[in-house]
Design a protein around this motif. Structure first.
Motif, mmCIF file in Angstrom:
data_model
loop_
_atom_site.group_PDB
_atom_site.id
_atom_site.type_symbol
_atom_site.label_atom_id
_atom_site.label_comp_id
_atom_site.label_asym_id
_atom_site.label_seq_id
_atom_site.Cartn_x
_atom_site.Cartn_y
_atom_site.Cartn_z
ATOM 1 N N MET A 183 0.860 -1.184 0.000
ATOM 2 C CA MET A 183 0.000 0.000 0.000
ATOM 3 C C MET A 183 0.895 1.233 0.000
ATOM 4 S SD MET A 183 -3.261 -0.888 2.455
ATOM 5 C CE MET A 183 -2.322 -1.455 3.865
ATOM 6 N N LEU A 184 0.652 2.124 -0.952
ATOM 7 C CA LEU A 184 1.478 3.312 -1.112
ATOM 8 C C LEU A 184 0.617 4.561 -1.024
ATOM 9 C CD1 LEU A 184 3.580 2.166 -4.221
ATOM 10 C CD2 LEU A 184 4.321 2.140 -1.836
ATOM 11 N N GLU A 185 0.933 5.445 -0.105
ATOM 12 C CA GLU A 185 0.261 6.750 -0.073
ATOM 13 C C GLU A 185 1.099 7.743 -0.849
ATOM 14 O OE1 GLU A 185 -1.315 10.246 2.990
ATOM 15 O OE2 GLU A 185 -0.109 8.571 3.746
ATOM 16 N N SER A 186 0.467 8.456 -1.768
ATOM 17 C CA SER A 186 1.181 9.441 -2.583
ATOM 18 C C SER A 186 0.255 10.599 -2.930
ATOM 19 C CB SER A 186 1.703 8.805 -3.875
ATOM 20 O OG SER A 186 2.301 9.777 -4.703
ATOM 21 N N HIS A 187 0.725 11.809 -2.675
ATOM 22 C CA HIS A 187 -0.004 13.021 -3.058
ATOM 23 C C HIS A 187 0.788 13.815 -4.093
ATOM 24 C CE1 HIS A 187 -2.792 12.267 0.259
ATOM 25 N NE2 HIS A 187 -1.726 12.000 0.998
ATOM 26 N N ALA A 188 1.737 13.156 -4.743
ATOM 27 C CA ALA A 188 2.572 13.805 -5.758
ATOM 28 C C ALA A 188 1.780 13.994 -7.046
ATOM 29 C CB ALA A 188 3.806 12.946 -6.016
ATOM 30 N N PRO A 189 2.218 14.902 -7.933
ATOM 31 C CA PRO A 189 1.580 15.036 -9.248
ATOM 32 C C PRO A 189 1.627 13.712 -10.006
ATOM 33 C CG PRO A 189 3.051 16.880 -8.816
ATOM 34 C CD PRO A 189 3.279 15.898 -7.714
ATOM 35 N N TYR A 190 0.705 13.568 -10.946
ATOM 36 C CA TYR A 190 0.560 12.272 -11.611
ATOM 37 C C TYR A 190 1.842 11.841 -12.317
ATOM 38 C CZ TYR A 190 -1.081 8.652 -14.743
ATOM 39 O OH TYR A 190 -1.232 7.466 -15.402
ATOM 40 N N ALA A 191 2.480 12.745 -13.023
ATOM 41 C CA ALA A 191 3.695 12.385 -13.760
ATOM 42 C C ALA A 191 4.774 11.879 -12.805
ATOM 43 C CB ALA A 191 4.209 13.594 -14.547
ATOM 44 N N GLU A 192 4.921 12.527 -11.661
ATOM 45 C CA GLU A 192 5.911 12.096 -10.673
ATOM 46 C C GLU A 192 5.539 10.738 -10.081
ATOM 47 O OE1 GLU A 192 7.612 13.659 -6.340
ATOM 48 O OE2 GLU A 192 6.732 15.100 -7.757
ATOM 49 N N LEU A 193 4.254 10.511 -9.864
ATOM 50 C CA LEU A 193 3.799 9.235 -9.334
ATOM 51 C C LEU A 193 4.109 8.106 -10.309
ATOM 52 C CD1 LEU A 193 2.227 7.428 -7.354
ATOM 53 C CD2 LEU A 193 0.117 8.165 -8.491
ATOM 54 N N VAL A 194 3.873 8.336 -11.610
ATOM 55 C CA VAL A 194 4.122 7.299 -12.619
ATOM 56 C C VAL A 194 5.605 6.939 -12.673
ATOM 57 C CG1 VAL A 194 4.116 6.825 -15.093
ATOM 58 C CG2 VAL A 194 2.111 7.850 -14.017
ATOM 59 N N VAL A 195 6.472 7.940 -12.593
ATOM 60 C CA VAL A 195 7.918 7.682 -12.596
ATOM 61 C C VAL A 195 8.301 6.801 -11.407
ATOM 62 C CG1 VAL A 195 10.197 8.730 -12.366
ATOM 63 C CG2 VAL A 195 8.489 9.775 -13.861
ATOM 64 N N GLY A 196 7.745 7.122 -10.242
ATOM 65 C CA GLY A 196 8.048 6.339 -9.050
ATOM 66 C C GLY A 196 7.542 4.911 -9.169
ATOM 67 N N LEU A 197 6.331 4.733 -9.733
ATOM 68 C CA LEU A 197 5.766 3.387 -9.877
ATOM 69 C C LEU A 197 6.568 2.547 -10.864
ATOM 70 C CD1 LEU A 197 1.928 4.165 -9.916
ATOM 71 C CD2 LEU A 197 3.276 3.188 -8.049
ATOM 72 N N GLU A 198 7.057 3.174 -11.944
ATOM 73 C CA GLU A 198 7.867 2.439 -12.918
ATOM 74 C C GLU A 198 9.180 1.975 -12.295
ATOM 75 O OE1 GLU A 198 8.236 5.053 -16.227
ATOM 76 O OE2 GLU A 198 6.271 4.526 -17.068
ATOM 77 N N GLU A 199 9.766 2.815 -11.438
ATOM 78 C CA GLU A 199 10.999 2.419 -10.766
ATOM 79 C C GLU A 199 10.726 1.307 -9.753
ATOM 80 O OE1 GLU A 199 14.735 4.449 -8.301
ATOM 81 O OE2 GLU A 199 13.108 5.700 -9.112
ATOM 82 N N LEU A 200 9.595 1.398 -9.064
ATOM 83 C CA LEU A 200 9.238 0.373 -8.089
ATOM 84 C C LEU A 200 8.955 -0.964 -8.773
ATOM 85 C CD1 LEU A 200 8.522 -0.412 -5.142
ATOM 86 C CD2 LEU A 200 6.187 0.369 -5.614
ATOM 87 N N ALA A 201 8.370 -0.914 -9.964
ATOM 88 C CA ALA A 201 8.012 -2.135 -10.684
ATOM 89 C C ALA A 201 9.227 -2.996 -10.994
ATOM 90 C CB ALA A 201 7.275 -1.783 -11.973
ATOM 91 N N GLN A 202 10.395 -2.374 -11.111
ATOM 92 C CA GLN A 202 11.611 -3.134 -11.419
ATOM 93 C C GLN A 202 12.027 -4.038 -10.250
ATOM 94 O OE1 GLN A 202 14.609 -0.314 -12.614
ATOM 95 N NE2 GLN A 202 13.295 0.635 -14.167
ATOM 96 N N SER A 203 11.563 -3.712 -9.038
ATOM 97 C CA SER A 203 11.929 -4.502 -7.854
ATOM 98 C C SER A 203 10.810 -5.415 -7.376
ATOM 99 C CB SER A 203 12.330 -3.565 -6.702
ATOM 100 O OG SER A 203 13.380 -2.709 -7.084
ATOM 101 N N CYS A 204 9.633 -5.281 -7.953
ATOM 102 C CA CYS A 204 8.471 -6.047 -7.483
ATOM 103 C C CYS A 204 8.507 -7.478 -7.992
ATOM 104 C CB CYS A 204 7.172 -5.377 -7.940
ATOM 105 S SG CYS A 204 6.594 -4.083 -6.826
ATOM 106 N N ASP A 205 8.176 -8.405 -7.108
ATOM 107 C CA ASP A 205 8.074 -9.805 -7.505
ATOM 108 C C ASP A 205 6.756 -10.033 -8.244
ATOM 109 O OD1 ASP A 205 10.453 -10.284 -6.164
ATOM 110 O OD2 ASP A 205 9.416 -10.706 -4.269
ATOM 111 N N PRO A 206 6.700 -11.029 -9.140
ATOM 112 C CA PRO A 206 5.435 -11.340 -9.822
ATOM 113 C C PRO A 206 4.357 -11.731 -8.811
ATOM 114 C CG PRO A 206 7.297 -12.436 -10.892
ATOM 115 C CD PRO A 206 7.820 -11.869 -9.615
ATOM 116 N N GLY A 207 3.162 -11.253 -9.021
ATOM 117 C CA GLY A 207 2.056 -11.583 -8.136
ATOM 118 C C GLY A 207 1.825 -10.600 -7.017
ATOM 119 N N THR A 208 2.740 -9.654 -6.813
ATOM 120 C CA THR A 208 2.539 -8.647 -5.763
ATOM 121 C C THR A 208 1.460 -7.659 -6.181
ATOM 122 O OG1 THR A 208 4.824 -8.796 -4.972
ATOM 123 C CG2 THR A 208 3.628 -6.784 -4.469
ATOM 124 N N LYS A 209 0.500 -7.441 -5.300
ATOM 125 C CA LYS A 209 -0.556 -6.465 -5.567
ATOM 126 C C LYS A 209 -0.146 -5.109 -4.986
ATOM 127 C CE LYS A 209 -4.188 -9.997 -5.247
ATOM 128 N NZ LYS A 209 -4.542 -10.049 -6.679
#
Length: 432
Positions: free
Chosen positions: A91-117
């Motif tokens: 669960m991630l709380e974020s109040h950043a602008p959308y573009a900044e949020l997307v950049v952060g999520l793309e970076e996080l996706a590189q470390s996420c295991d398959p199946g993680t919600k």
């Protein structure tokens, strides 16, 4: 188990219908169901969201989940998972602008295991944002501020498949004092519910030494709940089917052995495991708890979906009922209050505390008041029958129906009976 396939919790006869809450949906206890054994890690930016997550983690529905909370939002999550495996749910709380949020999520996706919600908690209420996050693989987006129950409802929807049969509801019956008739009310309410809604029901008699379920239903089972509690991890659908005793088309009992030459060692975890197996196979489970306080009694009571407290109208019952109500309210902040039933009222020459005085002391509305009726209750018990089976005109029958419908979140629609002379009177009016 074949019985579990015959009906569902949504089956009901004409004259009853599901009760919706103020928002027009199912009852709250049906919207948020218990979560499986999963790991959840929350990364919050504000204390308010962290408090909501903490409150939700303490609820009985998340008792099997392992929840950890850290501050720092998306940035803290990225740093954390560069060196650690990801859990089942982030669960991630974020109040950043959308573009900044997307950049952060793309970076996080590189470390996420398959199946993680991943669930995002943000302050922007925008359907375009929601749809874009769903396309990127985010499991859910919730708008803050949010209550603990809203969070639990979201998590429940992620891990409870609506296409499968829902987990059955557990009703715990306990007496404020020994001998107040809690077992009798439990058995009659369960029988009434199974007959009225034509849905499968199991009564679990947890009073292993002195239980009365077998007597009340005129059954003498060789096996029962004690066999399941001895090795709870071995209990499955097939073994459950052998241990249950059928009393009617829709009602079965998990009977107590009622022998005193055995020592019963009951653990809270074992009781929870047995009840979980039962609730996976039937829509409703009524747990008949003895008036004996132990760790397993407390856990079974607090983890039930609905609680019914039966009391007689005297001071000792009032004190004990208040203690139980105070415990339940403090431990189950996201659940409805327990139901209060006052039994054996209007006994001749006995001074009594009135239902209004009970309600004022406990802060509860009385669900049902049942008069002292030694003839119907006594004869029904001696015959191994329910009160309605013995005397369909007994006054207590309506109370049993009221309790049953309240527990199942249904309403009984009473059809007005017309006089046999009604057609003749109608024709007389038309001729005038």
């Amino acid at each position: 188990m074949s019985r579990s396939l015959e009906s569902s919790p949504d089956a009901f006869e004409p004259g009853t219908f599901p009760v919706d809450d103020a928002a027009g949906g199912p009852a709250p206890s049906e919207r948020a169901r218990p979560l499986p054994r999963i790991s959840i890690q929350a990364f919050c930016e504000t204390p308010q969201v962290a408090d909501s997550v903490q409150a939700a983690s303490e609820d009985r529905r998340l008792s099997k989940a392992h929840v950890t909370i850290q501050m720092g939002g998306v940035g803290a999550a990225i740093a954390h998972y560069q060196e650690s495996p990801t859990p089942n749910l982030i669960m991630l709380e974020s109040h950043a602008p959308y573009a900044e949020l997307v950049v952060g999520l793309e970076e996080l996706a590189q470390s996420c295991d398959p199946g993680t919600k991943v669930v995002i908690l943000g302050s922007t209420n925008d359907v375009v944002l929601y749809r874009d996050l769903m396309r990127r693989g985010i499991s859910e987006y919730l708008v803050t501020p949010l209550s603990p129950f809203e969070l639990m409802e979201c998590l429940s929807s992620l891990y409870n498949n609506p296409a499968t049969d829902p987990v059955g509801q557990v009703f715990a019956f306990i007496g404020a004092k020994g001998g107040v008739g809690s077992s009798t009310i439990c058995h009659n309410v369960a029988w009434t519910l199974s007959e009225t809604l034509t849905t499968n029901m199991v009564i679990a008699d947890m009073d292993l030494a002195f239980g009365t379920t077998g007597l009340d239903f005129n059954q003498d089972p060789v096996q029962g709940i004690a066999d399941a509690l001895q090795n709870p991890d071995r209990l499955d659908e097939m073994l459950l089917d052998r241990l249950l005793t059928t009393c009617s088309k829709h009602l079965s009992i998990f009977a107590a052995p009622v022998v005193l030459d055995r020592d019963y060692e009951m653990s809270p975890e074992g009781c929870e495991t047995v009840i979980d197996v039962v609730r996976q196979n039937v829509p409703y489970v009524a747990v008949d708890l003895p008036h004996a306080w132990a760790p397993w009694t407390k856990r079974t009571l607090l983890f039930a979906d609905e609680i019914v407290i039966t009391a007689m109208p005297d001071l000792a019952n009032l004190r004990n009922a208040k203690n139980i109500v105070d415990l339940v309210k403090s431990a189950r902040k996201n659940d409805a209050a327990p139901h209060l039933v006052i039994n054996m009222t209007n006994m001749q020459k006995r001074p009594e505390i009135t239902p209004k005085e009970f309600e004022a002391a406990l802060g509860l509305k009385t669900l049902a008041v049942i008069d002292f009726d030694c003839e119907n209750f006594g004869q029904a018990a001696n015959n191994g029958q329910m009160v309605e089976e013995y005397n369909a005109k007994a006054k207590s029958i309506q109370a049993f129906r009221d309790i049953a419908m309240a527990l199942a979140h249904r309403k009984e629609v009473k059809v007005e009976k017309k006089s046999a002379l009604a057609p003749i009177l109608e024709r007389f009016k038309l001729t005038r």
